[in-house]
Design a protein around this motif. Sequence first.
Motif, PDB file in Angstrom:
ATOM      1  N   LYS A  84     -10.890 -10.495  19.451  1.00 55.43           N
ATOM      2  CA  LYS A  84     -11.993  -9.897  19.176  1.00 55.43           C
ATOM      3  C   LYS A  84     -13.199 -11.004  18.970  1.00 55.43           C
ATOM      4  N   VAL A 139     -10.180  -8.824  13.965  1.00 56.16           N
ATOM      5  CA  VAL A 139      -9.466  -7.634  13.264  1.00 56.16           C
ATOM      6  C   VAL A 139      -8.052  -7.388  14.178  1.00 56.16           C
ATOM      7  N   THR A 151      -7.189   1.247  -0.496  1.00 52.20           N
ATOM      8  CA  THR A 151      -7.500   1.490   0.986  1.00 52.20           C
ATOM      9  C   THR A 151      -7.874  -0.140   1.330  1.00 52.20           C
ATOM     10  N   ILE A 152      -8.540  -0.707   0.559  1.00 57.39           N
ATOM     11  CA  ILE A 152      -9.000  -1.984   0.716  1.00 57.39           C
ATOM     12  C   ILE A 152      -8.909  -3.289  -0.060  1.00 57.39           C
ATOM     13  N   THR A 174      -7.056  -1.230   4.716  1.00 55.13           N
ATOM     14  CA  THR A 174      -7.476  -2.431   5.859  1.00 55.13           C
ATOM     15  C   THR A 174      -7.414  -3.642   4.675  1.00 55.13           C
ATOM     16  N   TYR A 208       0.786  -1.221   0.046  1.00 57.08           N
ATOM     17  CA  TYR A 208      -0.125  -0.077  -0.090  1.00 57.08           C
ATOM     18  C   TYR A 208       0.763   1.349   0.320  1.00 57.08           C
ATOM     19  N   LYS A 268     -12.534  -2.507  25.649  1.00 60.24           N
ATOM     20  CA  LYS A 268     -13.404  -3.484  25.020  1.00 60.24           C
ATOM     21  C   LYS A 268     -14.775  -2.873  24.860  1.00 60.24           C
ATOM     22  N   TYR A 296      -5.593  -5.591   9.480  1.00 61.20           N
ATOM     23  CA  TYR A 296      -5.994  -6.872   8.721  1.00 61.20           C
ATOM     24  C   TYR A 296      -7.691  -7.407   9.362  1.00 61.20           C
ATOM     25  N   ASN A 324     -14.653  -0.021  22.323  1.00 60.18           N
ATOM     26  CA  ASN A 324     -14.565  -0.241  20.895  1.00 60.18           C
ATOM     27  C   ASN A 324     -15.489  -1.308  20.350  1.00 60.18           C
ATOM     28  N   GLU A 325     -16.119  -2.165  20.958  1.00 63.46           N
ATOM     29  CA  GLU A 325     -17.048  -3.112  20.312  1.00 63.46           C
ATOM     30  C   GLU A 325     -18.590  -2.295  20.293  1.00 63.46           C
ATOM     31  N   PHE A 365      -1.237  -5.448  23.564  1.00 57.99           N
ATOM     32  CA  PHE A 365      -2.612  -5.608  23.651  1.00 57.99           C
ATOM     33  C   PHE A 365      -3.382  -5.013  24.860  1.00 57.99           C
ATOM     34  N   PHE A 371      -9.041   1.895  16.489  1.00 63.17           N
ATOM     35  CA  PHE A 371      -7.598   1.734  16.584  1.00 63.17           C
ATOM     36  C   PHE A 371      -6.542   2.950  16.616  1.00 63.17           C
ATOM     37  N   GLN A 388      -6.164  -2.773  24.032  1.00 61.75           N
ATOM     38  CA  GLN A 388      -7.663  -3.295  23.444  1.00 61.75           C
ATOM     39  C   GLN A 388      -8.224  -3.851  24.654  1.00 61.75           C
ATOM     40  N   HIS A 408     -13.863  -0.681  13.908  1.00 60.43           N
ATOM     41  CA  HIS A 408     -12.746  -1.197  14.683  1.00 60.43           C
ATOM     42  C   HIS A 408     -11.320  -0.446  14.379  1.00 60.43           C
TER      43      HIS A 408
END
Lengths: 403, 501
Positions: free
Chosen positions: A112, B101, A21-22, B52, A12, B285, B108, B288-289, B278, B134, B281, B130
């Motif tokens: 997550k 993520v 971007t994606i 992303t 990128y 939590k 990613y 963020n969620e 971490f 971040f 994060q 998300h």
Amino acid sequence: MGFLERADQIYYSPAESGGPTISLSRQDWSLHRKGPADQERHNQKVKEAIKGDLQHIISDEAIITSDGKKIVKVPIRGLDLPRFRFNTGGNQGIGQGEGKDGNGQGQQGPGKGRQAGDQPGIDYYEAEITIDELAEMLFEDFQLPNLQPKTSEKLTEETYRFNEISKKGLMPNLDKKRTIIQNLRRNAMGGERHPTFHGVRDDDMRYRIWTPDIQKHTNAVIIAMRDVSGSMGEFEKYITRTFYFWMERFLRTKYKEVDIRFLTHHTEAREVDEEKFFKLGESGGTKVSSAYQLALDIMKKDYDPSAWNVYPFHFSDGDNWGDVDNRKCVELVTQILERSNLFGYGEIREGAIRSSSTLMNAFQSITDNRFTPVLITDKKDVYLALKKFFSARPDLEGAVDRR
Amino acid sequence: MSTERLVTLPIDAQESAKPFFSKEKKNDAELEKAIGQIWDIARGFGLDPYPTHFEVVPPSIMYEFGAYGLPGRFSHWTHGKAYHQMKTIYDYGLSKIYELVINTNPAYGFLMDGNSLLQNKLVAAHVLAHVDFFKNNAYFEKTNRQMVDMAGLHADRLKRYEFEHGRHKVESTLDHALVIGSYFTEDYNRPGSAQEYIDEDRKKFEQAKKQPDRPKTPYDDLFGLDDLGKKEEPKVEEKAPFPCQPEPDILDFLAKFGNLEDWQRDIVQIVRQEGMYFAPQMKTKVMNEGWASYWHVRIMRELDLTDSESVEFANMHSSVVAPSQTSLNPYYVGMKMFEDIERRWDDPTPEEQERFGRKKGEGRKKIFEVRETESDQSFVRNYLTKGLVEDLDLYIYKREGDQLKRLDYNWEQIRDMIVDSMTNFGNPTINVARGGGNFERRGELLLEHDWDGREIDFAWAEKTLSHIFSLWGRPVNLITQRENKKVMMTNNGPMTITKML
């Protein structure tokens, strides 16, 4: 293959307007094995933890009282990494429940992940092990000591196995399929494009032939004796049952044919079946000699030492009728020893109170190595007793290591 | 249009892609297009994520990354256990990890192979929110955005150590470090070497001496025992206590001063660094969620969904935010809180307008601010209102056998308890005590539990101390309270002794 190697192929430029971007891709993960590999490591550790703690686990109530088939949940404490945490058991201090603790992730970064609906707050994972797996671990090094190759003719079975094919044989043993195939082959080689079955020659015929298969097995018998007098309390009962439970499992898994004779005694002895042996209640006084006499009688009648490996075992609290009987026992044991490979005597004394009048003391005078005494004062000694009785004994006369 | 497809599948994947993936290729193209749209919509709303990359993966990889936390992370049996747990939960159909993520730049996002197109769209929207979080939340400012590479390097070093020193030793060292894995500070400017630490500590001590009223710790009486009977006056102490003030970063302290070989120090630092990565994060939590759920709803609304897609979306969304009887669902609570903040700032009361100068219609602006500056603790403390506690019906309960018993607390108590439970990742606050680096002048370690009224689990503490002993090399002590009395636990490996003080 991985993910990391891919990482630098994703290029990128910084996200300016109009910059990429994606993106989306899909890889082949079929050879990826990391998770299962580490899971395997965890399983190994579970097994190690169990092995390290066998002496406690095998005398656990849950196992002995189970029907022997189920999966047993073994309380393994060693498999969580410990850490500093609050005592939510709540004796004192702020007695709140688990509250709204949505953050119980410990040290690891949350991936997550999400759980739908009710979060399973209970740790669903319990170390489960079947009794068989446990038995396997336990018996890894066990054996019937000093087992000699004694076989008897009358117990030999003759069976026949059809394990060879020959061109000559008896008609009833004709292997039709092979014969046909052989014929087709020959016809094909003779030039037929689609061979059919015809023109059978002697050469095509195929017969099954049998060879006699004589299976010899080594004879062994265990004479299990159990003191069921009134002096045998809860603890003593429990120890005895635990020991014989594992002994029986051991024998049944490792040896194809082992006889077990079950004797119980108080002031008198009698032979019972397996079920009664494990269930019998307690009452009455104790005359150990009655049991030994009965054992000796049975041995003389049914188990000639030239044809049998004999292993008598006796569990008691050692609290016998008196000195007279103690002396009698010593005599009987000496006679029994002449006809046995090993005599295992387990004296159960909770808390190991020293008393000079127990049977164990009387047995001090026995010098024959085959007499193997064990003192049991705690649940974990059961494991030690098992180990002591069922290990190789190079010190025994004419020892031949046979399993 | 700002979406350009710059990436093609790498060579080896292309080969294997042919027979198996030809059908998926078509779907993937459609999905990529949809994600491009979602990106544009998100940007339109003002979301500002890193670029992303999305990856479609089979379920086993999904829960593997979930268990490890990062792709390529070092091997350890705890990961294996977590992997097994997640796999079992998934295999039994008990739940599904929808989204994964990674906080990196580029970021990613992982999509589960087998998800429907609609599900993936929702996940993508959720993921982009998300990533925006971040990128913009202050607590993430110092996190290493190349952490995937870094984790890979760590894993490589650990493999090398395994080769050089044996797997067992490496595993034990990792075990010891992970046990106190949450006891670090997010201090990226810490002195790097042991000597630098000592020098800095000495400097701090000198400075503190010049200010005689330094904050007293509850354990000062222990160190004043030598001075009983002497006049109280500022003296030049011959040996300054080390450290000169309580040290919360136990991992770093052990890495520097424990009786360890260099490769072991490295392992402890690896655990620490990954923990630091971490930590934000875990501290955010709920926010963020909540943020991601808030936005996936609004983004999806902008897409042209078919009727059946709309139904599917409604179902999926409601299961994600479903409230739970036994724990706080961060998706649910976080989202409701953001919506509440937006409503309140869009429509301030006259009093609020006058006192705080709030204007109408600033709801959106406010939530963007909040996502930048707060962490869960301040978020809950500042924005969980009485109304919310009642509307959401939050309560504290206690387990009595099979039953859940609701306890009688008012809304403020409930809120405070939630905040408390988030402190220090829910763990007791424990520091290296002042002077704890050379306790009793015998090189013993002294830790102190910062008492807040809650007792620690003593059985676990004993085991933990044993691990710390393995890193320190000499006896380890912990001062805490038990049944209202101060006690000291001392561990020298196999045994822990507890004495009353």
